[in-house]
Enzyme design. Structure first.
Site, short mmCIF file in Angstrom:
data_model
loop_
_atom_site.label_atom_id
_atom_site.label_comp_id
_atom_site.label_asym_id
_atom_site.label_seq_id
_atom_site.Cartn_x
_atom_site.Cartn_y
_atom_site.Cartn_z
N GLU A 118 0.99 -1.10 0.04
CA GLU A 118 -0.11 0.15 -0.03
C GLU A 118 1.02 1.37 0.02
OE1 GLU A 118 -2.67 1.45 3.22
OE2 GLU A 118 -4.28 0.32 1.96
N HIS A 209 -13.33 6.47 14.37
CA HIS A 209 -12.39 6.11 15.55
C HIS A 209 -11.04 6.77 15.25
CE1 HIS A 209 -11.56 2.41 13.20
NE2 HIS A 209 -10.39 2.91 13.59
N HIS A 242 -15.22 1.14 18.42
CA HIS A 242 -13.93 0.85 18.88
C HIS A 242 -14.00 0.68 20.29
CE1 HIS A 242 -9.45 1.09 17.56
NE2 HIS A 242 -10.05 0.73 16.44
N1 UDP Z 1 -13.56 -3.66 10.18
C1 UDP Z 1 -13.99 -4.58 10.89
N2 UDP Z 1 -14.76 -4.76 11.91
C2 UDP Z 1 -15.46 -3.56 12.32
C3 UDP Z 1 -15.22 -2.22 11.38
C4 UDP Z 1 -13.99 -2.20 10.35
O1 UDP Z 1 -13.54 -5.88 10.49
O2 UDP Z 1 -16.38 -3.60 13.13
C5 UDP Z 1 -12.74 -3.86 9.09
C6 UDP Z 1 -13.09 -2.96 7.80
O3 UDP Z 1 -13.95 -4.03 6.85
C7 UDP Z 1 -12.02 -2.53 7.33
C8 UDP Z 1 -11.04 -2.25 8.43
O4 UDP Z 1 -11.60 -3.09 9.36
O5 UDP Z 1 -11.43 -3.41 6.38
C9 UDP Z 1 -10.94 -0.86 8.48
O6 UDP Z 1 -10.12 -0.78 9.80
P1 UDP Z 1 -9.98 0.76 10.49
O7 UDP Z 1 -11.23 1.74 10.18
O8 UDP Z 1 -9.79 0.39 11.86
O9 UDP Z 1 -8.80 1.36 9.96
P2 UDP Z 1 -8.35 2.25 8.70
O10 UDP Z 1 -8.88 1.41 7.42
O11 UDP Z 1 -8.92 3.50 8.97
O12 UDP Z 1 -6.82 2.26 8.78
#
Ligand code: UDP
Length: 382
Positions: A118, A209, A242
């Site tokens: 990424e 969150h 969260h």
């Molecule tokens: N996700 C999950 N359960 C939840 C909320 C999100 O498995 O209750 C997954 C979602 O499908 C995505 C990832 O967690 O793939 C996103 O994570 P987060 O929002 O914590 O982090 P970011 O993407 O902002 O780095």
């Protein structure tokens, strides 16, 4: 066999690295060595379980309320002996957390090549999102192989002078994980969710969150959601929260008395992916969710002022709306009540991947070691 160590610690990292670990397990020439840092203990274990991954080492760096400097110091201190002992051929890190950057730094100090998954996401300022934007720029500087999800991210890297032969455009592995998960639907594991009568009701899925949302922006979001829930009694809002008290202490008091709002604990990845597929629209500050929901044709309203993921904004499926309460209420209401507007945003687009990102990643790693050829880039570029 070359050993490819990967280090991750948060839920989104685990979700995005899992398809790569699985693909490494299938490789004839490479083998994975999984190390976790353990920031998101429960959520991390749960993702590893869902994908059948058993880490070989756990750095256990998490402590409640710990600052970035402590996370960074512990990662460097605890990963270094593991690197010295195992001497992997390369270290794979994903994204932009401080632990990913510092794990990369630890490998760099041991003269082990760093492969960045990424790579190349950028906003215009190093300060936002903080500290992610800084972390990913720093990782670029010490990485030997850049696995860029899209041609936009490749262009960002080229613009910073990165050697084009070290960049592969793979698509984002989050789409590999998502497509595999929604392909075989399962009943919800979360009991509250399983008990909800969703048929025929519009469902709004909300997650918020991020560090930059803490405090006032999150208060404004909670206020807007309360107003939406009161004005739209037939709409069901679901907020997987969260565990962080900074998140809980805002959303719970603002929303817990409302019948059409479900506040749950964080959901398992399978539940969350399926809930996204069932949603009418998604409101989020998450990066990963911004990537997933468009591929399921769900309009996404992003509670941020900027995004390092412009592709779905350009495609019209994602809209940046910030956290002004009135704006959130207006944008949600438009999507609920203006069918033409809804349809214009509800196109399924896949700017982030086609489900083959892990295969491209592993092929690029094999090529790095002279063990095979790369696959064609995602999006057709070579
Ligand atoms: N996700 C999950 N359960 C939840 C909320 C999100 O498995 O209750 C997954 C979602 O499908 C995505 C990832 O967690 O793939 C996103 O994570 P987060 O929002 O914590 O982090 P970011 O993407 O902002 O780095």
């Amino acid at each position: 066999m070359r050993t490819i160590m990967t280090v991750y610690g948060t839920r989104p990292e685990a979700i995005k690295v899992a398809p790569i670990v699985k693909a490494l397990q299938r490789s004839q020439t490479l083998r994975p060595h999984v190390v976790v840092t353990g920031q998101h203990r429960a959520m991390l274990d749960q993702v590893n379980e869902a994908f059948g991954i058993e880490p070989e080492a756990d750095l256990d760096i998490f402590a409640p309320g710990q600052g970035l400097e402590t996370t960074a110091a512990k990662t460097l201190e605890r990963l270094t002996p593991v690197l010295k002992e195992s001497r992997p051929d390369a270290l794979v890190v994903q994204g932009d957390t401080s632990s990913a950057f510092v794990a990369g730094l630890a490998a760099f100090y041991q003269q082990i090549p760093v492969f960045h998954v990424e790579a190349g996401l950028r906003t215009e300022t190093i300060w936002s999102p903080f500290p992610e934007e800084g972390n990913r720029r720093l990782l670029t500087r010490i990485s030997s192989l850049h696995l860029a999800p899209t041609s936009v991210s490749k262009q960002n890297l080229l613009g910073e002078g990165v050697d084009p032969t070290t960049i592969a455009v793979t698509g984002n592995t989050v789409i590999d994980a998502l497509l595999e998960t929604v392909a075989s639907p399962r009943p919800y594991q979360n009991e509250e969710l399983a008990g909800l009568e969703l048929t025929g009701r519009k469902l709004i899925l909300v997650t918020s969150h991020r560090r930059e949302s803490w405090g006032e922006p999150m208060e404004r979001t909670a206020k807007a959601l309360r107003e939406i829930a009161l004005r739209e009694p037939d709409v069901q809002l679901v907020l997987p929260l969260h565990a962080n008290p900074l998140v809980q202490d805002i959303f719970r008091p603002a929303l817990e008395d409302l019948d059409n709002v479900l506040l749950t604990a964080s959901l398992s990845y399978t539940d969350f992916a399926q809930l996204t597929a069932a949603a009418t629209l998604v409101v989020t500050d998450s990066g990963g969710v911004q990537e997933e929901a468009p591929s399921l044709g769900k309009p996404v309203l992003v509670l941020r002022e900027n995004t390092e993921r412009p592709e779905a904004v350009d495609a019209g499926t994602v809209k940046l709306i910030g956290t002004d309460s009135e704006r959130i209420i207006t944008e949600v209401s438009r999507l609920l009540h203006e069918p033409a507007h809804y349809e214009s945003m509800a196109n399924a687009v896949n700017p982030y991947g086609d489900g083959k990102a892990a295969a491209r990643t592993v092929a690029a790693i094999e090529q790095f070691f002279g063990l095979g050829d790369r696959l064609a880039d995602f999006g057709g570029e070579s």
